[in-house]
Each structure stands twice: as C-alpha cells, then as structure tokens.
Design an enzyme around this catalytic site. Structure first.
Site, PDB file in Angstrom:
ATOM      1  N   ILE A  10       0.833  -1.208   0.000  1.00 27.26           N
ATOM      2  CA  ILE A  10       0.000   0.000   0.000  1.00 27.26           C
ATOM      3  C   ILE A  10       0.867   1.258   0.000  1.00 27.26           C
ATOM      4  O   ILE A  10       0.624   2.195  -0.773  1.00 27.26           O
ATOM      5  CB  ILE A  10      -0.932   0.021   1.246  1.00 27.26           C
ATOM      6  CG1 ILE A  10      -1.846  -1.215   1.260  1.00 27.26           C
ATOM      7  CG2 ILE A  10      -1.742   1.308   1.304  1.00 27.26           C
ATOM      8  CD1 ILE A  10      -2.839  -1.313   0.134  1.00 27.26           C
ATOM      9  N   ARG A 149      -8.281   1.586   0.536  1.00 22.08           N
ATOM     10  CA  ARG A 149      -9.222   0.564   0.073  1.00 22.08           C
ATOM     11  C   ARG A 149      -8.809  -0.121  -1.217  1.00 22.08           C
ATOM     12  O   ARG A 149      -9.590  -0.894  -1.781  1.00 22.08           O
ATOM     13  CB  ARG A 149     -10.583   1.217  -0.212  1.00 22.08           C
ATOM     14  CG  ARG A 149     -11.352   1.628   1.001  1.00 22.08           C
ATOM     15  CD  ARG A 149     -12.528   2.438   0.537  1.00 22.08           C
ATOM     16  NE  ARG A 149     -13.549   2.560   1.558  1.00 22.08           N
ATOM     17  CZ  ARG A 149     -14.421   3.550   1.604  1.00 22.08           C
ATOM     18  NH1 ARG A 149     -14.387   4.506   0.696  1.00 22.08           N
ATOM     19  NH2 ARG A 149     -15.344   3.587   2.537  1.00 22.08           N
ATOM     20  N   LYS A 201     -13.440   0.738   7.933  1.00 21.02           N
ATOM     21  CA  LYS A 201     -12.522  -0.098   7.133  1.00 21.02           C
ATOM     22  C   LYS A 201     -12.627  -1.575   7.524  1.00 21.02           C
ATOM     23  O   LYS A 201     -12.715  -2.459   6.669  1.00 21.02           O
ATOM     24  CB  LYS A 201     -11.088   0.413   7.302  1.00 21.02           C
ATOM     25  CG  LYS A 201     -10.026  -0.470   6.714  1.00 21.02           C
ATOM     26  CD  LYS A 201     -10.107  -0.531   5.199  1.00 21.02           C
ATOM     27  CE  LYS A 201      -9.516  -1.804   4.657  1.00 21.02           C
ATOM     28  NZ  LYS A 201      -8.261  -1.684   4.014  1.00 21.02           N
ATOM     29  N   HIS A 239     -31.671 -11.352  -8.871  1.00 24.28           N
ATOM     30  CA  HIS A 239     -32.605 -10.634  -7.997  1.00 24.28           C
ATOM     31  C   HIS A 239     -32.001  -9.254  -7.725  1.00 24.28           C
ATOM     32  O   HIS A 239     -30.804  -9.147  -7.469  1.00 24.28           O
ATOM     33  CB  HIS A 239     -32.749 -11.438  -6.690  1.00 24.28           C
ATOM     34  CG  HIS A 239     -33.731 -10.861  -5.727  1.00 24.28           C
ATOM     35  ND1 HIS A 239     -33.529  -9.659  -5.087  1.00 24.28           N
ATOM     36  CD2 HIS A 239     -34.923 -11.330  -5.273  1.00 24.28           C
ATOM     37  CE1 HIS A 239     -34.542  -9.403  -4.293  1.00 24.28           C
ATOM     38  NE2 HIS A 239     -35.413 -10.402  -4.394  1.00 24.28           N
ATOM     39  N   CYS A 255      -5.862  -9.007   4.167  1.00 25.32           N
ATOM     40  CA  CYS A 255      -6.930  -8.086   4.549  1.00 25.32           C
ATOM     41  C   CYS A 255      -8.156  -8.872   4.991  1.00 25.32           C
ATOM     42  O   CYS A 255      -8.524  -8.860   6.163  1.00 25.32           O
ATOM     43  CB  CYS A 255      -7.274  -7.193   3.379  1.00 25.32           C
ATOM     44  SG  CYS A 255      -5.805  -6.453   2.669  1.00 25.32           S
ATOM     45  N   TYR A 314      -2.654 -15.788  -3.463  1.00 25.31           N
ATOM     46  CA  TYR A 314      -3.927 -15.769  -2.747  1.00 25.31           C
ATOM     47  C   TYR A 314      -5.093 -15.411  -3.635  1.00 25.31           C
ATOM     48  O   TYR A 314      -6.241 -15.663  -3.282  1.00 25.31           O
ATOM     49  CB  TYR A 314      -3.861 -14.857  -1.523  1.00 25.31           C
ATOM     50  CG  TYR A 314      -4.127 -13.392  -1.762  1.00 25.31           C
ATOM     51  CD1 TYR A 314      -3.105 -12.528  -2.107  1.00 25.31           C
ATOM     52  CD2 TYR A 314      -5.404 -12.866  -1.610  1.00 25.31           C
ATOM     53  CE1 TYR A 314      -3.347 -11.185  -2.302  1.00 25.31           C
ATOM     54  CE2 TYR A 314      -5.654 -11.522  -1.793  1.00 25.31           C
ATOM     55  CZ  TYR A 314      -4.632 -10.683  -2.152  1.00 25.31           C
ATOM     56  OH  TYR A 314      -4.877  -9.356  -2.349  1.00 25.31           O
ATOM     57  N   LYS A 315      -4.807 -14.827  -4.803  1.00 23.28           N
ATOM     58  CA  LYS A 315      -5.865 -14.599  -5.781  1.00 23.28           C
ATOM     59  C   LYS A 315      -5.266 -14.355  -7.154  1.00 23.28           C
ATOM     60  O   LYS A 315      -4.049 -14.389  -7.309  1.00 23.28           O
ATOM     61  CB  LYS A 315      -6.750 -13.436  -5.366  1.00 23.28           C
ATOM     62  CG  LYS A 315      -6.072 -12.096  -5.419  1.00 23.28           C
ATOM     63  CD  LYS A 315      -7.109 -11.056  -5.121  1.00 23.28           C
ATOM     64  CE  LYS A 315      -6.611  -9.682  -5.444  1.00 23.28           C
ATOM     65  NZ  LYS A 315      -7.628  -8.709  -5.163  1.00 23.28           N
TER      66      LYS A 315
HETATM   67  N1  SAJ Z   1     -12.440 -14.502  -2.761  1.00 22.28           N
HETATM   68  C1  SAJ Z   1     -13.364 -15.541  -2.871  1.00 22.28           C
HETATM   69  N2  SAJ Z   1     -14.569 -15.302  -3.456  1.00 22.28           N
HETATM   70  C2  SAJ Z   1     -14.879 -14.070  -3.969  1.00 22.28           C
HETATM   71  C3  SAJ Z   1     -13.951 -13.018  -3.843  1.00 22.28           C
HETATM   72  C4  SAJ Z   1     -12.740 -13.260  -3.223  1.00 22.28           C
HETATM   73  O1  SAJ Z   1     -13.113 -16.672  -2.445  1.00 22.28           O
HETATM   74  O2  SAJ Z   1     -15.980 -13.932  -4.503  1.00 22.28           O
HETATM   75  C5  SAJ Z   1     -11.149 -14.735  -2.115  1.00 22.28           C
HETATM   76  C6  SAJ Z   1      -9.974 -14.382  -2.998  1.00 22.28           C
HETATM   77  O3  SAJ Z   1      -9.634 -15.418  -3.866  1.00 22.28           O
HETATM   78  C7  SAJ Z   1      -8.886 -14.084  -1.987  1.00 22.28           C
HETATM   79  C8  SAJ Z   1      -9.665 -13.444  -0.848  1.00 22.28           C
HETATM   80  O4  SAJ Z   1     -11.003 -13.845  -1.012  1.00 22.28           O
HETATM   81  O5  SAJ Z   1      -8.277 -15.265  -1.528  1.00 22.28           O
HETATM   82  C9  SAJ Z   1      -9.581 -11.935  -0.751  1.00 22.28           C
HETATM   83  O6  SAJ Z   1      -9.572 -11.372  -2.032  1.00 22.28           O
HETATM   84  P1  SAJ Z   1     -10.336 -10.034  -2.433  1.00 22.28           P
HETATM   85  O7  SAJ Z   1     -10.055  -9.803  -3.869  1.00 22.28           O
HETATM   86  O8  SAJ Z   1     -11.759 -10.088  -2.071  1.00 22.28           O
HETATM   87  O9  SAJ Z   1      -9.715  -8.921  -1.460  1.00 22.28           O
HETATM   88  P2  SAJ Z   1      -8.235  -8.392  -1.125  1.00 22.28           P
HETATM   89  O10 SAJ Z   1      -7.830  -9.011   0.163  1.00 22.28           O
HETATM   90  O11 SAJ Z   1      -7.318  -8.533  -2.289  1.00 22.28           O
HETATM   91  O12 SAJ Z   1      -8.519  -6.834  -0.920  1.00 22.28           O
HETATM   92  C10 SAJ Z   1      -9.472  -6.430   0.046  1.00 22.28           C
HETATM   93  C11 SAJ Z   1     -10.442  -5.433  -0.570  1.00 22.28           C
HETATM   94  N3  SAJ Z   1     -11.570  -5.207   0.327  1.00 22.28           N
HETATM   95  C12 SAJ Z   1     -12.831  -5.256  -0.100  1.00 22.28           C
HETATM   96  O13 SAJ Z   1     -13.135  -5.539  -1.222  1.00 22.28           O
HETATM   97  C13 SAJ Z   1     -13.856  -4.988   0.941  1.00 22.28           C
HETATM   98  C14 SAJ Z   1      -9.731  -4.114  -0.838  1.00 22.28           C
HETATM   99  O14 SAJ Z   1     -10.667  -3.138  -1.261  1.00 22.28           O
HETATM  100  C15 SAJ Z   1      -9.050  -3.641   0.436  1.00 22.28           C
HETATM  101  O15 SAJ Z   1      -8.308  -2.465   0.178  1.00 22.28           O
HETATM  102  C16 SAJ Z   1      -8.057  -4.684   0.878  1.00 22.28           C
HETATM  103  O16 SAJ Z   1      -8.785  -5.880   1.154  1.00 22.28           O
HETATM  104  C17 SAJ Z   1      -7.360  -4.172   2.141  1.00 22.28           C
HETATM  105  O17 SAJ Z   1      -6.246  -3.617   2.011  1.00 22.28           O
HETATM  106  O18 SAJ Z   1      -7.957  -4.215   3.206  1.00 22.28           O
END
Ligand code: SAJ
Length: 407
Positions: A10, A149, A201, A239, A255, A314-315
């Site tokens: 960040i 964010r 947050k 929906h 996060c 992780y993604k």
């Molecule tokens: N994941 C799922 N299913 C989904 C979406 C994500 O299993 O439908 C998994 C992903 O594969 C991953 C994990 O969840 O392993 C988290 O991934 P993510 O893309 O949802 O989030 P992060 O951790 O990369 O980033 C998040 C974001 N927060 C939100 O969307 C609320 C980002 O906006 C924040 O800035 C970041 O955390 C942070 O710094 O807190």
C-alpha cells in the site's frame, strides 16, 4: 514534503502516486534491501501499471531512504497483523513507526495512519506514544486515520478512482488532509472522526469475508446433493437486492483473512456470525483436499504425489502468496508422507517444496491438476490441460465434463 513510512503493497503505490502528482515525497522503509532495490530503479512486486507509475514518480523526484525525515506530514503504512491466539490486532509495527516519527518530527506535524486498524487502536496505542514524547495532540501533533481501500490486481486504477475516508480529531485538519489526497484521488472523500474511520474499514472487509463464507457454505451444501452452486448463485444474483460472492478454495491475502479477526478478538461474545464465517472460510482448503481424495478414488488414482496445485498466490493476477489457500492446504497436509506438487506462473521465487518453475515438467509429473487461482494466464491456457483430470476450484472452465470437476 510528505514522508511515507512503509513501502509495501500500500505504501509504495501511494507514495508513487503522490509524487507523480507533484507532491514532494520521501519514502522510508527500515528494510535496507527493499530501499536499495527501489533506489536502483526497480519495483518490489508485480502490479499492473506499477512500473510506469514508478518511472513517473522517479522523474518527479521521489526519494527512498531508511531514515525518517524531518517534515510536517507523515503517512504511516505498515502491516497490522493479528495475534493468532487472542485474535486481537498486533499494533507493534504502527507503534514503532509512530515512535520513530516522534523522534524526528516538528511541532505542528500531521501524522496520518493509513494502516488498517481495529476500532480503538489509535486511542489505545498511538495517542499514548505521542503524549509520552511530550506532545499535546491537537496542538503540537495532529492525528488522522486514512484507511486505504485499493485492491491488489487493480491498485493503480483504484488509487485514482476509489472513494476514501478520512478520520480526524479536528475537521479543519481533516479538510487539509482531504486536499492532499484530492491531489490525485478523483473519488469522493468523506471526512469523519477517527473511531468511525477505523471501524468502517474493518467492517468493509468483514462484510466481504461473511459474504464469501456464505458462498462457501452454499458450495458445501450443493456438493452434498449434487447441485450447481455457480448456476444457483448466478440466478440468485439476478434478484435486484441479492449479491452473493463466489465460493473458492479459501480466503487469503492480508486483509479479508485478517481484519475480521480484530472484531472477534475485541468483541468475542458479540461476533458469533463473524467468527463462524472465518471458520467456514478457513475450512475450505481441507474441503478441497477431501475433494482431491474423492476425485482420485473415482478415477482410480492412488498416488497423491501425482496431484499438482496449479496456482499458489492468494488470488488471480498477483504474485502475493500471503495466507494463500494453496499455502494453507499445503500446511494442513505437511505431516503426510507424500507432498503435492505446485506450480504458479506468477511466482518465480522458490517458496514451497516440490515447486516447479517449468510448466511442461509440472504437467508431466501430475495426473490430477487442481486449479487454485484464476490467473488470466491459467484461463488462457486451459487447452494445455487436455488429457488431465482437473479439479477447478475457481470455475475457470465454463462447463464441467467427465474430466473437469468443481468444488
Ligand atoms: N475470494 C473468494 N470469493 C470471492 C472473492 C474473493 O473466495 O468472490 C477470495 C480471494 O480469492 C482471496 C480473498 O477472497 O483469496 C480476498 O480477495 P479479495 O479480492 O476479495 O480482497 P483483497 O484481500 O485482495 O482486498 C481487500 C479489498 N476489500 C474489499 O473488497 C472490501 C480491498 O478493497 C481492500 O483495500 C483490501 O482488502 C485491504 O487492504 O484491506
């Protein structure tokens, strides 16, 4: 001049973005190797658009140092892990950064904490550090919490376009900091108090964790009675007031797999839903492992060493492996005699045993490929998996077949 403390996922993009928009910036990190890498003109992680932004920031005069600077504005962007036992926030990096700032800063300085912190962290850990140094908060030092964010994989776009929250004791200081972020941020910037910003947050990331847990639980229900969870979620999401996220092999990153624990740690008797959601997400790597055994059995495969995890991060489309579901799965399996094989096109460093760097060799050595991450590079090369049995935990295949299984 702004001194950005912590040049990680960040802090670095934030420092670069400010510098590229004409703000005088020095980035500070205690990791000398990291600072030397940046000074030598290289970035420290992969992210779309980061190298271009880096070049612009360097042209605009950004500097990197291991030293804290004497200036009037600090942005603290250091990690905030949680204690695995108590689940409470471990604020040690924030505290140590603010202590170092106090040693050099001038009266009148604004200290902006960007790191995600649990509600009350600034009162409990940060204010005392400032006061112990003889400063009066609000007169000598101004405190602000401006949580970030941006999402890894789309950081540069989101830095420019996301809405932001600024929490400040003093509305005037809040407005001043809002102007600083508005030098590059085109989103709406809300000014509120510090406790509200802290909580907001953590709540955002908790909302996402709970929603993913719901999707993961649906995947388990659907598996039991052979229903198509993806089709069901797709239809439900038509929906107008339903928006379910996607099931997956688990939740990683620093996060969503961390921040909700802050609330569980601080409010154990009030966070049944959140705690249970974290447990559901945490159970997914084992669920995948069980799927592996079932699919092996169905296909007459007996050698677990010929199972390969395809994707380690992780993604998708990032090289960040922190808390990744694949690492969680390998950790859960570490005491078994035979280890799974691993390959990720995004990960060039050797971080686990049996990790391949040559895709063809990897394919040669496995019969069952488990897609753990939906990298574009994986999606675009599915034909290479022809002939293999595949467990697709990310629904990258549009349709299942007798060789392609889902969660
Ligand atoms: N994941 C799922 N299913 C989904 C979406 C994500 O299993 O439908 C998994 C992903 O594969 C991953 C994990 O969840 O392993 C988290 O991934 P993510 O893309 O949802 O989030 P992060 O951790 O990369 O980033 C998040 C974001 N927060 C939100 O969307 C609320 C980002 O906006 C924040 O800035 C970041 O955390 C942070 O710094 O807190």
């Amino acid at each position: 001049m702004i001194n950005v403390i912590g040049l990680g996922y960040i802090g670095l993009p934030t420092a670069l973005m400010m510098a590229a928009h004409g703000v005088e910036v020095v980035g500070t990190d205690y990791n000398k190797e990291l600072v030397d890498t940046l000074k030598s003109g290289r970035t420290t992680f992969k992210e779309d658009g980061l190298d271009e932004l880096f070049a612009k920031a360097v042209d605009s005069g950004i500097e990197f140092s291991t030293e804290y600077q004497v200036t009037d504005t600090y942005i603290v962007s250091v990690p905030t892990p949680y204690d695995k036992f108590s689940k409470k926030i471990d604020a040690c990096y924030v505290v140590s950064a603010v202590k170092s700032v106090m040693e050099v800063c001038r009266k009148g300085a604004v200290v902006i904490v960007e790191s995600t912190v649990s509600p009350g962290t600034i009162d409990k850990f940060v204010r005392p550090v400032i006061e112990e140094n003889g400063f009066v908060i609000g007169r000598d030092i101004h405190l602000v919490h401006a949580p970030e964010r941006i999402i890894p994989g789309n950081m540069i776009y989101e830095l420019l376009h996301n809405n932001r929250t600024i929490g400040a004791d003093d509305k005037e200081i809040g407005k001043k900091v809002k102007e600083l972020y508005a030098s590059f941020c085109q989103g709406e910037i809300v000014v509120t108090d510090i406790r509200t910003a802290e909580m907001t947050k953590v709540v955002e990331n908790t909302f996402r964790a709970v929603n993913i847990a719901f999707a993961n639980e649906l995947a388990k229900i659907c598996r039991q009675d052979d229903m198509d969870v993806y089709e069901i979620i797709k239809i439900c999401n038509m929906h107008p007031r339903v928006n379910i996220l996607q099931p997956g092999p688990g939740v990683g990153g620093h996060c969503i797999s961390v921040d909700p624990w802050f609330l569980v740690g601080d409010y154990p008797s009030l966070t049944k839903l959140i705690g249970e959601s974290m447990a559901v997400n945490g159970s997914m790597p084992d669920f995948v492992l069980n799927r592996i055994y079932t699919i092996m059995k169905e296909n007459g495969l007996t050698d677990i060493s010929r199972v390969g995890l395809y994707g380690l991060t992780y993604k998708e489309n990032v090289d960040d492996c922190r808390e990744s579901p694949a690492l969680q799965l390998l950790e859960n399996q570490k005491n078994s005699a035979v280890q799974l094989k691993v390959y990720d096109p995004y990960v060039s460093d050797d971080i686990v045993e049996n990790q391949y760097h040559d895709f063809d060799k990897f394919l040669n050595d496995v019969d069952l490929v488990v897609i753990m991450v939906g990298h574009n590079q994986i999606r675009e090369n599915l034909d290479k998996l022809d002939g293999k049995i595949v467990l697709d935990t990310r629904k990258v295949y549009k349709t299942a077949s007798d060789k392609v299984y889902y969660l």
